[in-house]
Design an enzyme around this catalytic site. Sequence first.
Site, short mmCIF file in Angstrom:
data_model
loop_
_atom_site.label_atom_id
_atom_site.label_comp_id
_atom_site.label_asym_id
_atom_site.label_seq_id
_atom_site.Cartn_x
_atom_site.Cartn_y
_atom_site.Cartn_z
N ASN A 8 2.43 -32.93 -31.21
CA ASN A 8 2.06 -33.12 -32.62
C ASN A 8 1.81 -34.62 -32.83
OD1 ASN A 8 1.77 -33.20 -35.36
ND2 ASN A 8 3.95 -32.94 -35.81
N LYS A 10 0.54 -36.08 -35.39
CA LYS A 10 0.63 -36.51 -36.79
C LYS A 10 -0.62 -37.35 -37.14
CE LYS A 10 5.55 -36.48 -36.13
NZ LYS A 10 6.85 -36.67 -36.71
N HIS A 94 5.67 -27.93 -41.31
CA HIS A 94 6.37 -29.08 -40.69
C HIS A 94 7.20 -29.78 -41.75
CE1 HIS A 94 6.99 -33.00 -38.84
NE2 HIS A 94 6.81 -32.38 -37.67
N GLU A 96 7.51 -32.74 -42.54
CA GLU A 96 6.80 -33.76 -43.33
C GLU A 96 5.94 -33.10 -44.42
OE1 GLU A 96 5.24 -35.68 -39.86
OE2 GLU A 96 7.29 -36.25 -39.36
N GLU A 166 13.33 -27.34 -36.03
CA GLU A 166 13.26 -28.80 -36.09
C GLU A 166 14.23 -29.31 -37.16
OE1 GLU A 166 9.51 -30.52 -34.31
OE2 GLU A 166 9.08 -30.20 -36.41
N GLY A 172 11.75 -37.88 -35.28
CA GLY A 172 11.33 -39.29 -35.30
C GLY A 172 12.48 -40.28 -35.40
N SER A 212 12.97 -35.55 -31.55
CA SER A 212 13.29 -36.60 -30.58
C SER A 212 13.40 -36.07 -29.15
CB SER A 212 14.57 -37.32 -31.00
OG SER A 212 14.39 -37.94 -32.26
C1 PEP Z 1 7.66 -33.61 -34.78
O1 PEP Z 1 6.78 -34.32 -35.25
O2 PEP Z 1 7.61 -32.39 -35.00
C2 PEP Z 1 8.71 -34.22 -33.98
C3 PEP Z 1 9.63 -33.44 -33.49
O3 PEP Z 1 8.66 -35.58 -33.82
P1 PEP Z 1 9.55 -36.44 -32.75
O4 PEP Z 1 9.40 -35.76 -31.42
O5 PEP Z 1 8.95 -37.79 -32.79
O6 PEP Z 1 10.96 -36.40 -33.24
#
Ligand code: PEP
Length: 255
Positions: A8, A10, A94, A96, A166, A172, A212
Amino acid sequence: MGLVIAANWKMHKTTADTVEFCRAILQDEDKFAGVEVLICPPYTSLPAAANILGGSSLKLGAQDLHWEQEGAFTGEIAGPMLADLGVEYVIVGHSERRHVMGEDDSRISAKVKAALECGLKPILCVGETEAQREAGYTNSVIRKQLLAALEGMAAGDMDKVVIAYEPVWAIGTGKAAQPGDADAACSYIREVIEKDVGAGKADKVRIQYGGSVKEGNIGSFVELSSIQGALVGGASLKADTFSALIQAARKAVQS
Ligand code: PEP
């Protein structure tokens, strides 16, 4: 069930960056055998990615879609437009989108249905905030998000859906969930699907962990029988680190 690992990106990468990444990752394609690898670039990079990845085993995903198939929605992108570009998967809900853009469960439910209607496979994201986890609401939050999006879904559609667990506090932040906590949440997701969405549907669904994930910790998630892949943000932005992560996942499930 094989692993599904999604990048992803973003709001990162121009078309030129996308071309460079896709060419580089394809060099390692033979090292990904057995793993379904998805690249979810921004909308603007989808045609370039489709052009380079077409004919390879790597698949294309989008990061969102609108809940209608067309209409007066300035600035939005509809499912059929994505399908037309060769997109196969689409991320829905997601964190976000939920927490920064204010999308609620009813909107996310409509997006899951819109995706399926035009032949796209939704990656439905669910997960609790830090405050919700600390207050002991992890399971109730996950359950509410799942039921809002999946209730009433036909058994035939369920095997097209991927769930991404998630936890919001892990995205992040560099602070991944403990594998035991991810295991508990992903097992609970399967239990809710089996008991409350429809008997016989849960074993068709692949569940990813996201938050992460990197080369050094992916193995501790995918070696769990409750988890079949990962949704990856930061560690998917460079072809070499993303390739190493996929290879580490593959090694972990093979050993
Ligand atoms: C994500 O954007 O869904 C995500 C898990 O980001 P990261 O791996 O950077 O934590």
